[in-house]
Design an enzyme around this catalytic site. Structure first.
Site, PDB file in Angstrom:
ATOM      1  N   SER A  43      -1.793  -3.979  -6.125  1.00 13.16           N
ATOM      2  CA  SER A  43      -1.807  -5.311  -6.750  1.00 13.16           C
ATOM      3  C   SER A  43      -2.195  -6.367  -5.721  1.00 13.16           C
ATOM      4  O   SER A  43      -1.660  -6.390  -4.607  1.00 13.16           O
ATOM      5  CB  SER A  43      -0.424  -5.660  -7.299  1.00 13.16           C
ATOM      6  OG  SER A  43      -0.086  -4.760  -8.317  1.00 13.16           O
ATOM      7  N   GLU A  62      13.412  -5.435  -4.127  1.00 13.59           N
ATOM      8  CA  GLU A  62      12.836  -5.890  -5.399  1.00 13.59           C
ATOM      9  C   GLU A  62      13.911  -6.337  -6.373  1.00 13.59           C
ATOM     10  O   GLU A  62      13.638  -6.995  -7.354  1.00 13.59           O
ATOM     11  CB  GLU A  62      12.005  -4.767  -6.042  1.00 13.59           C
ATOM     12  CG  GLU A  62      10.559  -4.814  -5.626  1.00 13.59           C
ATOM     13  CD  GLU A  62       9.700  -3.781  -6.350  1.00 13.59           C
ATOM     14  OE1 GLU A  62      10.136  -2.626  -6.423  1.00 13.59           O
ATOM     15  OE2 GLU A  62       8.615  -4.142  -6.798  1.00 13.59           O
ATOM     16  N   GLY A 107       0.825  -1.214   0.000  1.00 12.92           N
ATOM     17  CA  GLY A 107       0.000   0.000   0.000  1.00 12.92           C
ATOM     18  C   GLY A 107       0.853   1.255   0.000  1.00 12.92           C
ATOM     19  O   GLY A 107       0.989   1.929   1.035  1.00 12.92           O
ATOM     20  N   TYR A 108       1.438   1.588  -1.132  1.00 19.54           N
ATOM     21  CA  TYR A 108       2.233   2.805  -1.256  1.00 19.54           C
ATOM     22  C   TYR A 108       1.430   3.883  -1.994  1.00 19.54           C
ATOM     23  O   TYR A 108       1.147   4.948  -1.455  1.00 19.54           O
ATOM     24  CB  TYR A 108       3.511   2.544  -2.063  1.00 19.54           C
ATOM     25  CG  TYR A 108       4.673   1.908  -1.326  1.00 19.54           C
ATOM     26  CD1 TYR A 108       4.489   1.061  -0.246  1.00 19.54           C
ATOM     27  CD2 TYR A 108       5.978   2.136  -1.745  1.00 19.54           C
ATOM     28  CE1 TYR A 108       5.569   0.477   0.390  1.00 19.54           C
ATOM     29  CE2 TYR A 108       7.071   1.561  -1.111  1.00 19.54           C
ATOM     30  CZ  TYR A 108       6.858   0.731  -0.046  1.00 19.54           C
ATOM     31  OH  TYR A 108       7.932   0.152   0.577  1.00 19.54           O
ATOM     32  N   SER A 109       1.084   3.605  -3.280  1.00 20.08           N
ATOM     33  CA  SER A 109       0.563   4.652  -4.171  1.00 20.08           C
ATOM     34  C   SER A 109      -0.809   5.158  -3.741  1.00 20.08           C
ATOM     35  O   SER A 109      -1.644   4.395  -3.253  1.00 20.08           O
ATOM     36  CB  SER A 109       0.455   4.126  -5.592  1.00 20.08           C
ATOM     37  OG  SER A 109       1.693   3.630  -6.013  1.00 20.08           O
TER      38      SER A 109
HETATM   39  C1  LIG Z   1       0.408  -2.862 -13.025  1.00 20.01           C
HETATM   40  C2  LIG Z   1       0.689  -1.951 -11.864  1.00 20.01           C
HETATM   41  C3  LIG Z   1       0.760  -2.479 -10.591  1.00 20.01           C
HETATM   42  C4  LIG Z   1       0.979  -1.626  -9.521  1.00 20.01           C
HETATM   43  N1  LIG Z   1       1.006  -2.178  -8.248  1.00 20.01           N
HETATM   44  C5  LIG Z   1       1.155  -1.357  -7.186  1.00 20.01           C
HETATM   45  C6  LIG Z   1       1.100  -1.893  -5.859  1.00 20.01           C
HETATM   46  O1  LIG Z   1       0.922  -3.103  -5.654  1.00 20.01           O
HETATM   47  N2  LIG Z   1       1.206  -1.033  -4.817  1.00 20.01           N
HETATM   48  C7  LIG Z   1       1.406   0.303  -4.999  1.00 20.01           C
HETATM   49  O2  LIG Z   1       1.526   1.006  -4.011  1.00 20.01           O
HETATM   50  N3  LIG Z   1       1.456   0.843  -6.242  1.00 20.01           N
HETATM   51  C8  LIG Z   1       1.326   0.042  -7.330  1.00 20.01           C
HETATM   52  N4  LIG Z   1       1.356   0.568  -8.601  1.00 20.01           N
HETATM   53  C9  LIG Z   1       1.475   2.026  -8.760  1.00 20.01           C
HETATM   54  C10 LIG Z   1       2.838   2.495  -9.286  1.00 20.01           C
HETATM   55  O3  LIG Z   1       3.798   2.384  -8.279  1.00 20.01           O
HETATM   56  C11 LIG Z   1       2.646   3.953  -9.769  1.00 20.01           C
HETATM   57  O4  LIG Z   1       1.772   3.912 -10.889  1.00 20.01           O
HETATM   58  C12 LIG Z   1       3.960   4.588 -10.156  1.00 20.01           C
HETATM   59  O5  LIG Z   1       4.756   4.801  -9.023  1.00 20.01           O
HETATM   60  C13 LIG Z   1       3.729   5.948 -10.870  1.00 20.01           C
HETATM   61  O6  LIG Z   1       2.935   6.757 -10.082  1.00 20.01           O
HETATM   62  P1  LIG Z   1       1.611   7.435 -10.665  1.00 20.01           P
HETATM   63  O7  LIG Z   1       0.822   6.395 -11.378  1.00 20.01           O
HETATM   64  O8  LIG Z   1       0.975   8.183  -9.571  1.00 20.01           O
HETATM   65  O9  LIG Z   1       2.116   8.424 -11.797  1.00 20.01           O
HETATM   66  P2  LIG Z   1       2.737   9.869 -11.555  1.00 20.01           P
HETATM   67  O10 LIG Z   1       3.746   9.805 -10.470  1.00 20.01           O
HETATM   68  O11 LIG Z   1       1.633  10.861 -11.442  1.00 20.01           O
HETATM   69  O12 LIG Z   1       3.487  10.089 -12.924  1.00 20.01           O
HETATM   70  C14 LIG Z   1       2.806  10.473 -14.136  1.00 20.01           C
HETATM   71  C15 LIG Z   1       3.860  10.668 -15.217  1.00 20.01           C
HETATM   72  O13 LIG Z   1       4.738  11.745 -14.845  1.00 20.01           O
HETATM   73  C16 LIG Z   1       6.086  11.290 -14.832  1.00 20.01           C
HETATM   74  N5  LIG Z   1       6.794  11.915 -13.713  1.00 20.01           N
HETATM   75  C17 LIG Z   1       6.389  12.000 -12.418  1.00 20.01           C
HETATM   76  N6  LIG Z   1       7.316  12.624 -11.668  1.00 20.01           N
HETATM   77  C18 LIG Z   1       8.334  12.939 -12.515  1.00 20.01           C
HETATM   78  C19 LIG Z   1       9.592  13.582 -12.336  1.00 20.01           C
HETATM   79  N7  LIG Z   1       9.988  14.019 -11.132  1.00 20.01           N
HETATM   80  N8  LIG Z   1      10.399  13.711 -13.417  1.00 20.01           N
HETATM   81  C20 LIG Z   1      10.020  13.257 -14.651  1.00 20.01           C
HETATM   82  N9  LIG Z   1       8.826  12.660 -14.872  1.00 20.01           N
HETATM   83  C21 LIG Z   1       7.998  12.482 -13.819  1.00 20.01           C
HETATM   84  C22 LIG Z   1       6.002   9.773 -14.621  1.00 20.01           C
HETATM   85  O14 LIG Z   1       7.120   9.116 -15.147  1.00 20.01           O
HETATM   86  C23 LIG Z   1       4.738   9.450 -15.416  1.00 20.01           C
HETATM   87  O15 LIG Z   1       5.049   9.323 -16.777  1.00 20.01           O
HETATM   88  C24 LIG Z   1       1.144  -0.239  -9.704  1.00 20.01           C
HETATM   89  C25 LIG Z   1       1.082   0.290 -11.002  1.00 20.01           C
HETATM   90  C26 LIG Z   1       0.849  -0.545 -12.071  1.00 20.01           C
HETATM   91  C27 LIG Z   1       0.774   0.056 -13.451  1.00 20.01           C
END
Ligand SMILES: Cc1cc2nc3c(=O)[nH]c(=O)nc-3n(C[C@H](O)[C@H](O)[C@H](O)COP(=O)(O)OP(=O)(O)OC[C@H]3O[C@@H](n4cnc5c(N)ncnc54)[C@H](O)[C@@H]3O)c2cc1C
Length: 395
Positions: A166, A250, A132-134
């Site tokens: 997930s 990881e 539970g991070y995001s």
């Molecule tokens: C299949 C899948 C499984 C997942 N499972 C888990 C899970 O089990 N638990 C959990 O906690 N999370 C999970 N996640 C979430 C995942 O960790 C996040 O989607 C990821 O960290 C990106 O965060 P966000 O989606 O909020 O995108 P954002 O952080 O909002 O990013 C949006 C876009 O902006 C870009 N961006 C953001 N900041 C910057 C920066 N400083 N410089 C340049 N570009 C930037 C990113 O690269 C991206 O392209 C999962 C995601 C997926 C797709």
């Protein structure tokens, strides 16, 4: 780097290969090759039974110290284990978040009591964990996490929302990054890493339908959810270093298992190319050869990293791993669809029955996002490995 397999290692290879051949049959034949990318939801009960079988026979947590129920296997034998598991088409592991992320975190940061309470359930294959991070406004910027935990009457009361979790729908527990100090500056100082039971009234799980038609991840709402006061790993407001530690785990030897899985996918693609004549086309031959080379590069980089050739701490080389495999695997998905040609656009059955490569292709779209997006990986490489100026951050 010295990864040579001794006679003892080869005896071990025989042992695990025989165990897999003897056990991935009968009631477990159905899980063979299932639960891979885009197929994580499949046959959960059957794969959980398989996880428990592995646990009972001592094949979960093979790298953990013996005192924590593991086998304390050396790196060579971990490599062999993952290679043979993928070769035998062992199913995607339902316990991988517990085994690969939480258990090493507890072994490293947990109290003696936490080790005693949480490790046995993971090693036996019984307890399923999720991460539970995001949150809606905290993904790449995890420090912005807003889910709050307050101590009330000797227990944590948690309110907030996580997203993309997930396996939430089938997990027993979640390690949740929570804000426990609203005023702390910088904001990552006010976070704690709390172990929260998922099966309680205060936890609501809303599965998210994915492009594959399934729901591997969910939204998770905490509405006065409860956790025990002592179930904080790394101390109150000490969650940031623990959360970052989990991410570092990881990069374990299981990345080599992932590569064997990739190898199985590549071999399937080559087989199709041979059958439909694309293997004779110079452009496809070149793309397939590039994919093959990319996979070898991943393997040697992983072995270099895991063998400690760069010193006790993972070196700069480890920073390219995620960016490299994610981009490579996303491209492999495209290659799979191109090699399949028009067949790639046809379902196996109505209404949305995808085959293994179609699922893989759709799931690979997320490889460059989860576990740190490509853009974030590039920032890490440029700032930490190459020493370039930090990108501007908000005050
Ligand atoms: C299949 C899948 C499984 C997942 N499972 C888990 C899970 O089990 N638990 C959990 O906690 N999370 C999970 N996640 C979430 C995942 O960790 C996040 O989607 C990821 O960290 C990106 O965060 P966000 O989606 O909020 O995108 P954002 O952080 O909002 O990013 C949006 C876009 O902006 C870009 N961006 C953001 N900041 C910057 C920066 N400083 N410089 C340049 N570009 C930037 C990113 O690269 C991206 O392209 C999962 C995601 C997926 C797709």
């Amino acid at each position: 780097m010295n990864i040579r397999f001794s006679e003892e290692d080869e005896r071990f290879r025989k042992e695990i290969a025989e165990w897999l051949a003897d056990n991935l049959t009968g009631e477990f034949a159905v899980v063979k090759g299932r639960g891979g990318p885009g197929d994580e939801h499949a046959l959960f009960e059957e794969r959980h039974a398989w996880e428990k079988k592995m646990g009972a026979d001592g094949w979960v947590g093979i790298a953990f110290p013996k005192e924590h129920g593991g086998r304390d296997l050396p790196l060579n034998q971990q490599v062999i284990f993952y290679e043979e598991y993928a070769r035998a088409k062992g199913p995607g592991r339902v316990g991988h978040i517990g085994e690969g992320l939480l258990a090493p975190t507890i072994i490293h940061f947990g109290t003696a009591e936490q080790k005693k309470r949480f490790l046995p359930g993971i090693v036996s294959g019984e307890t399923i964990w999720c991460q539970g991070y995001s949150e809606p406004n905290a993904g790449s910027d995890l420090a912005n996490c807003q889910t709050r935990a307050e101590l009330v009457g000797g227990e944590w009361v948690i309110n907030g929302q996580k997203v993309w979790t997930s396996g939430a729908a089938w997990s027993d527990w979640c390690f949740v990054v929570c804000r426990t100090d609203q005023e702390a500056q910088p904001k990552h100082r006010g976070l704690s890493y709390i172990l929260v039971p998922m099966k309680q009234d205060g936890v609501e799980i809303r599965p998210i339908e994915q492009i594959t038609g399934d729901s591997e991840f969910s939204e998770v709402f905490f509405n006065d959810a409860k956790a025990a006061e002592e179930d904080v790993v790394g101390g109150v407001n000490g969650g940031w270093k623990v959360a970052m530690g989990t991410l570092a785990f990881e990069r374990g030897a299981s990345t080599l298992g992932q590569q064997m899985l990739f190898n199985n996918e590549l071999e399937t693609i080559i087989e199709i190319a041979r059958k439909n004549g694309k293997a004779k086309d110079p452009v496809y031959r070149q793309r397939i050869a590039d994919a093959w080379i990319g996979l070898r590069l991943q393997r040697y980089n992983a072995l270099r990293m895991l063998s400690g050739a760069e010193g006790a701490e993972p070196g700069r080389e480890s920073m390219i791993t995620k960016l490299f495999w994610a981009t490579w695997h996303r491209d492999l998905g495209k290659l799979a669809m191109d090699v399949m040609g028009a067949d790639a656009e046809v379902m196996d059955g109505a209404p949305y029955d995808l085959n293994m490569l179609q699922r893989m292709y759709l799931f690979t779209r997320s490889d460059t996002i989860y576990a740190g997006s490509n853009q974030i990986q590039r920032n890490i490489i440029s700032e930490r490995a190459l020493g370039m100026p930090r990108e501007p951050r908000p005050a």
